[in-house]
Design a protein around this motif. Structure first.
Motif, PDB file in Angstrom:
ATOM      1  N   UNK A   5       0.798  -1.213   0.000  1.00 51.73           N
ATOM      2  CA  UNK A   5       0.000   0.000   0.000  1.00 51.73           C
ATOM      3  C   UNK A   5       0.831   1.264   0.000  1.00 51.73           C
ATOM      4  N   UNK A   6       2.149   1.127  -0.006  1.00 49.83           N
ATOM      5  CA  UNK A   6       3.031   2.296   0.032  1.00 49.83           C
ATOM      6  C   UNK A   6       3.778   2.508  -1.288  1.00 49.83           C
ATOM      7  N   UNK A   7       3.404   1.750  -2.303  1.00 55.18           N
ATOM      8  CA  UNK A   7       4.103   1.787  -3.580  1.00 55.18           C
ATOM      9  C   UNK A   7       4.064   3.158  -4.247  1.00 55.18           C
ATOM     10  N   UNK A   8       3.024   3.919  -4.001  1.00 54.10           N
ATOM     11  CA  UNK A   8       2.889   5.245  -4.620  1.00 54.10           C
ATOM     12  C   UNK A   8       3.758   6.290  -3.936  1.00 54.10           C
ATOM     13  N   UNK A   9       4.403   5.905  -2.823  1.00 59.74           N
ATOM     14  CA  UNK A   9       5.196   6.858  -2.053  1.00 59.74           C
ATOM     15  C   UNK A   9       6.662   6.436  -1.954  1.00 59.74           C
ATOM     16  N   UNK A  10       6.923   5.221  -1.510  1.00 61.36           N
ATOM     17  CA  UNK A  10       8.305   4.759  -1.343  1.00 61.36           C
ATOM     18  C   UNK A  10       9.046   4.793  -2.683  1.00 61.36           C
ATOM     19  N   UNK A  11      10.251   5.369  -2.661  1.00 64.10           N
ATOM     20  CA  UNK A  11      11.063   5.444  -3.870  1.00 64.10           C
ATOM     21  C   UNK A  11      10.748   6.643  -4.754  1.00 64.10           C
ATOM     22  N   UNK A  12       9.785   7.464  -4.353  1.00 66.45           N
ATOM     23  CA  UNK A  12       9.401   8.631  -5.147  1.00 66.45           C
ATOM     24  C   UNK A  12      10.033   9.903  -4.581  1.00 66.45           C
ATOM     25  N   UNK A  13      10.156  10.918  -5.433  1.00 66.76           N
ATOM     26  CA  UNK A  13      10.783  12.170  -5.003  1.00 66.76           C
ATOM     27  C   UNK A  13       9.744  13.160  -4.477  1.00 66.76           C
ATOM     28  N   UNK A  14      10.223  14.317  -4.026  1.00 70.38           N
ATOM     29  CA  UNK A  14       9.354  15.334  -3.428  1.00 70.38           C
ATOM     30  C   UNK A  14       8.307  15.836  -4.414  1.00 70.38           C
ATOM     31  N   UNK A  15       8.684  15.990  -5.662  1.00 65.23           N
ATOM     32  CA  UNK A  15       7.738  16.454  -6.682  1.00 65.23           C
ATOM     33  C   UNK A  15       6.546  15.494  -6.781  1.00 65.23           C
ATOM     34  N   UNK A  16       6.821  14.195  -6.781  1.00 62.70           N
ATOM     35  CA  UNK A  16       5.755  13.185  -6.841  1.00 62.70           C
ATOM     36  C   UNK A  16       4.844  13.270  -5.610  1.00 62.70           C
ATOM     37  N   UNK A  17       5.440  13.500  -4.442  1.00 60.41           N
ATOM     38  CA  UNK A  17       4.649  13.576  -3.210  1.00 60.41           C
ATOM     39  C   UNK A  17       3.726  14.788  -3.218  1.00 60.41           C
ATOM     40  N   UNK A  18       4.238  15.922  -3.680  1.00 57.22           N
ATOM     41  CA  UNK A  18       3.410  17.132  -3.742  1.00 57.22           C
ATOM     42  C   UNK A  18       2.259  16.920  -4.722  1.00 57.22           C
ATOM     43  N   UNK A  19       2.528  16.254  -5.833  1.00 57.15           N
ATOM     44  CA  UNK A  19       1.466  15.958  -6.797  1.00 57.15           C
ATOM     45  C   UNK A  19       0.418  15.030  -6.186  1.00 57.15           C
ATOM     46  N   UNK A  20       0.842  14.127  -5.330  1.00 62.28           N
ATOM     47  CA  UNK A  20      -0.054  13.141  -4.727  1.00 62.28           C
ATOM     48  C   UNK A  20      -0.845  13.705  -3.553  1.00 62.28           C
ATOM     49  N   UNK A  21      -0.183  14.455  -2.660  1.00 62.60           N
ATOM     50  CA  UNK A  21      -0.804  14.921  -1.415  1.00 62.60           C
ATOM     51  C   UNK A  21      -1.079  16.421  -1.359  1.00 62.60           C
ATOM     52  N   UNK A  22      -0.449  17.211  -2.213  1.00 63.35           N
ATOM     53  CA  UNK A  22      -0.521  18.662  -2.094  1.00 63.35           C
ATOM     54  C   UNK A  22       0.711  19.161  -1.355  1.00 63.35           C
ATOM     55  N   UNK A  23       0.725  20.460  -1.050  1.00 60.14           N
ATOM     56  CA  UNK A  23       1.879  21.057  -0.389  1.00 60.14           C
ATOM     57  C   UNK A  23       2.058  20.510   1.032  1.00 60.14           C
ATOM     58  N   UNK A  24       3.310  20.221   1.433  1.00 63.85           N
ATOM     59  CA  UNK A  24       3.549  19.724   2.789  1.00 63.85           C
ATOM     60  C   UNK A  24       3.383  20.826   3.835  1.00 63.85           C
ATOM     61  N   UNK A  81      -1.188  12.235  10.243  1.00 64.36           N
ATOM     62  CA  UNK A  81       0.007  13.000   9.899  1.00 64.36           C
ATOM     63  C   UNK A  81       1.002  12.000   9.328  1.00 64.36           C
ATOM     64  N   UNK A  82       1.549  12.317   8.168  1.00 67.50           N
ATOM     65  CA  UNK A  82       2.508  11.428   7.504  1.00 67.50           C
ATOM     66  C   UNK A  82       3.836  12.148   7.378  1.00 67.50           C
ATOM     67  N   UNK A  83       4.895  11.522   7.889  1.00 69.42           N
ATOM     68  CA  UNK A  83       6.256  12.039   7.734  1.00 69.42           C
ATOM     69  C   UNK A  83       6.954  11.176   6.701  1.00 69.42           C
ATOM     70  N   UNK A  84       7.405  11.803   5.626  1.00 72.89           N
ATOM     71  CA  UNK A  84       8.128  11.100   4.573  1.00 72.89           C
ATOM     72  C   UNK A  84       9.597  11.519   4.646  1.00 72.89           C
ATOM     73  N   UNK A  85      10.476  10.555   4.758  1.00 72.98           N
ATOM     74  CA  UNK A  85      11.913  10.815   4.863  1.00 72.98           C
ATOM     75  C   UNK A  85      12.572  10.476   3.532  1.00 72.98           C
ATOM     76  N   UNK A  86      13.173  11.483   2.948  1.00 74.07           N
ATOM     77  CA  UNK A  86      13.808  11.343   1.645  1.00 74.07           C
ATOM     78  C   UNK A  86      15.321  11.433   1.817  1.00 74.07           C
ATOM     79  N   UNK A  87      16.032  10.541   1.154  1.00 75.38           N
ATOM     80  CA  UNK A  87      17.494  10.528   1.222  1.00 75.38           C
ATOM     81  C   UNK A  87      18.062  10.481  -0.178  1.00 75.38           C
ATOM     82  N   UNK A  88      19.211  11.121  -0.329  1.00 74.03           N
ATOM     83  CA  UNK A  88      19.892  11.170  -1.610  1.00 74.03           C
ATOM     84  C   UNK A  88      21.079  10.217  -1.587  1.00 74.03           C
ATOM     85  N   UNK A  89      21.262   9.506  -2.684  1.00 77.96           N
ATOM     86  CA  UNK A  89      22.417   8.620  -2.826  1.00 77.96           C
ATOM     87  C   UNK A  89      23.164   8.998  -4.091  1.00 77.96           C
TER      88      UNK A  89
END
Length: 117
Positions: free
Chosen positions: A35-54, A74-82
């Motif tokens: 159920x998290x496929x639409x979020x995990x592995x996605x970037x900030x742009x995708x999240x804003x498109x999905x949920x709106x502004x954080x 409340x959903x906290x999404x942690x994004x990391x760069x590699x």
């Protein structure tokens, strides 16, 4: 001789003491990503498109935390760069507005439904 018997019986008794049971390794809990496929592995742009502004956008070194708030959770999404790439979501935390736990996938679905309204 008596002293030798006392010392000997003490050492013998110490040898009979039971050892503590060996430590049993505990496997880490399995955290479902269903159920998290639409979020995990996605970037900030995708999240804003999905949920709106954080509600919150925190950046630190190569990490970023986006917080999305709805009436249910409340959903906290942690994004990391590699390797210098765009940061993507690697972990999510979810809770109800009062701080109690809520299933992460349920929170994602509730936030998506709330945005469509």
């Amino acid at each position: 001789m008596r002293k030798a018997l006392v010392i000997g019986s003490t050492l013998l008794g110490a040898g009979c003491a039971t050892a503590p049971p060996p430590a049993v390794p505990v496997a880490p809990p399995i955290i479902s990503t269903s159920g998290l496929e639409r979020v995990l592995g996605h970037d900030a742009h995708d999240l804003v498109a999905l949920f709106g502004e954080p509600e919150l956008d925190v950046r630190e070194d190569q990490a970023r935390k986006l917080q999305f708030v709805g009436p249910i959770c409340v959903l906290d999404a942690y994004l990391y760069s590699k390797n210098g790439r765009e940061p993507v979501v690697t972990y999510l935390d979810a809770r109800q507005p009062d701080g109690r736990d809520i299933d992460r996938a349920s929170c994602v679905a509730a936030l998506i439904a709330n945005k469509k309204r």
